[in-house]
Design a protein around this motif. Sequence first.
Motif, short mmCIF file in Angstrom:
data_model
loop_
_atom_site.label_atom_id
_atom_site.label_comp_id
_atom_site.label_asym_id
_atom_site.label_seq_id
_atom_site.Cartn_x
_atom_site.Cartn_y
_atom_site.Cartn_z
N ARG A 1 0.84 -1.20 0.00
CA ARG A 1 0.00 0.00 0.00
C ARG A 1 0.88 1.25 0.00
O ARG A 1 0.60 2.22 -0.71
N MET A 2 1.95 1.21 0.77
CA MET A 2 2.87 2.35 0.82
C MET A 2 3.55 2.57 -0.53
O MET A 2 4.02 3.68 -0.82
N ALA A 3 3.63 1.52 -1.34
CA ALA A 3 4.22 1.64 -2.68
C ALA A 3 3.19 2.06 -3.72
O ALA A 3 3.51 2.18 -4.90
N GLY A 4 1.94 2.27 -3.28
CA GLY A 4 0.89 2.70 -4.20
C GLY A 4 0.12 1.57 -4.83
O GLY A 4 -0.58 1.77 -5.82
N LEU A 5 0.23 0.36 -4.27
CA LEU A 5 -0.46 -0.80 -4.82
C LEU A 5 -1.62 -1.19 -3.93
O LEU A 5 -1.43 -1.46 -2.74
N VAL A 6 -2.81 -1.19 -4.50
CA VAL A 6 -4.02 -1.56 -3.76
C VAL A 6 -4.12 -3.07 -3.72
O VAL A 6 -3.94 -3.74 -4.73
N GLN A 7 -4.43 -3.59 -2.57
CA GLN A 7 -4.44 -5.03 -2.39
C GLN A 7 -5.70 -5.70 -2.92
O GLN A 7 -6.79 -5.13 -2.89
N PRO A 8 -5.57 -6.95 -3.38
CA PRO A 8 -6.75 -7.72 -3.75
C PRO A 8 -7.65 -7.87 -2.54
O PRO A 8 -7.20 -7.87 -1.40
N GLY A 9 -8.94 -7.99 -2.80
CA GLY A 9 -9.89 -8.13 -1.71
C GLY A 9 -10.75 -6.89 -1.59
O GLY A 9 -11.81 -6.92 -0.98
N LEU A 10 -10.29 -5.76 -2.19
CA LEU A 10 -11.13 -4.59 -2.28
C LEU A 10 -12.03 -4.76 -3.49
O LEU A 10 -12.07 -5.81 -4.10
N ALA A 11 -12.76 -3.72 -3.83
CA ALA A 11 -13.60 -3.80 -5.02
C ALA A 11 -12.74 -4.14 -6.22
O ALA A 11 -11.53 -3.93 -6.20
N HIS A 12 -13.34 -4.65 -7.26
CA HIS A 12 -12.60 -5.13 -8.44
C HIS A 12 -11.59 -4.10 -8.91
O HIS A 12 -10.45 -4.42 -9.22
N ASP B 1 -11.91 14.80 -2.92
CA ASP B 1 -12.23 13.52 -2.29
C ASP B 1 -11.36 12.41 -2.84
O ASP B 1 -10.86 11.55 -2.10
N ALA B 2 -11.18 12.40 -4.16
CA ALA B 2 -10.40 11.34 -4.79
C ALA B 2 -8.95 11.40 -4.35
O ALA B 2 -8.35 10.39 -3.99
N VAL B 3 -8.36 12.60 -4.37
CA VAL B 3 -6.96 12.73 -3.99
C VAL B 3 -6.77 12.38 -2.52
O VAL B 3 -5.79 11.74 -2.14
N THR B 4 -7.73 12.77 -1.68
CA THR B 4 -7.65 12.43 -0.26
C THR B 4 -7.68 10.92 -0.08
O THR B 4 -6.95 10.36 0.74
N THR B 5 -8.53 10.25 -0.85
CA THR B 5 -8.62 8.80 -0.76
C THR B 5 -7.36 8.15 -1.28
O THR B 5 -6.88 7.16 -0.74
N LEU B 6 -6.80 8.72 -2.35
CA LEU B 6 -5.62 8.14 -2.97
C LEU B 6 -4.35 8.34 -2.16
O LEU B 6 -3.45 7.51 -2.22
N ALA B 7 -4.29 9.39 -1.39
CA ALA B 7 -3.03 9.76 -0.74
C ALA B 7 -2.36 8.62 0.00
O ALA B 7 -1.18 8.39 -0.17
N PRO B 8 -3.09 7.85 0.82
CA PRO B 8 -2.40 6.77 1.53
C PRO B 8 -1.96 5.63 0.62
O PRO B 8 -1.17 4.80 1.00
N HIS B 9 -2.53 5.56 -0.58
CA HIS B 9 -2.26 4.45 -1.47
C HIS B 9 -1.29 4.81 -2.59
O HIS B 9 -1.10 4.04 -3.52
N SER B 10 -0.72 5.99 -2.53
CA SER B 10 0.11 6.45 -3.64
C SER B 10 1.45 6.93 -3.15
O SER B 10 1.59 7.43 -2.05
N ASP B 11 2.45 6.79 -4.01
CA ASP B 11 3.79 7.24 -3.69
C ASP B 11 4.05 8.54 -4.43
O ASP B 11 4.67 8.56 -5.48
N GLY B 12 3.47 9.62 -3.92
CA GLY B 12 3.66 10.91 -4.54
C GLY B 12 2.67 11.17 -5.66
O GLY B 12 1.82 10.35 -6.00
N LEU B 13 2.79 12.36 -6.25
CA LEU B 13 1.86 12.79 -7.27
C LEU B 13 1.88 11.90 -8.49
O LEU B 13 0.84 11.65 -9.11
N ALA B 14 3.04 11.37 -8.86
CA ALA B 14 3.13 10.52 -10.06
C ALA B 14 2.22 9.31 -9.94
O ALA B 14 1.53 8.93 -10.89
N ALA B 15 2.20 8.71 -8.77
CA ALA B 15 1.35 7.54 -8.57
C ALA B 15 -0.11 7.92 -8.62
O ALA B 15 -0.96 7.17 -9.11
N VAL B 16 -0.45 9.10 -8.08
CA VAL B 16 -1.83 9.57 -8.13
C VAL B 16 -2.27 9.72 -9.57
O VAL B 16 -3.35 9.29 -9.97
#
Length: 218
Positions: free
Chosen positions: A137-148, A170-185
């Motif tokens: 998750r810290m690398a910006g990868l969402v784990q299997p088990g969430l929505a498709h 809202d989207a950026v706030t949600t993405l922040a923990p799952h992304s490694d900087g703006l590039a990942a977003v």
Amino acid sequence: MTMDPKASRGYRNRNPGNIEHVATNKWLGLETPPSDGRFCRFRSHQHGIRALALLLQSYQDRHGLRTVRGIVARWAPSTENNTRAYQDVVAKRLAVGVDELIDLHDAATMRGLVEAIIRHELGGMPYAPETIAEGLRMAGLVQPGLAHSGTVRAAAGSVVAGVTAAAVVDAVTTLAPHSDGLAAVLRALGPWGVAAAVIGVAAWTIHQRLQRQREVTR
């Protein structure tokens, strides 16, 4: 006699991929000192897993390596490894051929590869699934088990559907923990998501200006 993976050098360094320390690579979460003399030392195992995943992604993105054969040959060169045996073990765990194309931006594929490498490097799996998941998750990868489409794609979808500044925030706030900087977003949003985000912010800015003008003329 089976070695305890928690007694391994990689585990002690919280560096399960045994990434060699290079002074110019300023990995997030490096310990002080950052090296044990050869390998990186991290503050947490999750930081080490994050670095492992990001380094593997660079093999695909910068070097065009898309197969287990190519990835492992670079990761574990034959000068000091039984590379072919390493490739066979990793391919078997991923249930793919050594020359089959894989995508290291796919969370499930990356998780399988990371776990295979950790098992090989440390002589077993010392981590709970949650620890692996957090590192990815810290690398910006969402784990299997969430929505498709995953948390990242779902957040990006809210931008496309809403096309409003609020949706962007809202989207950026949600993405922040799952992304490694703006590039990942931006990668997560994709071209249409980015375009929609820009349109949404522009529309919101125009709306705010008109609102202020109306207030001035009252």
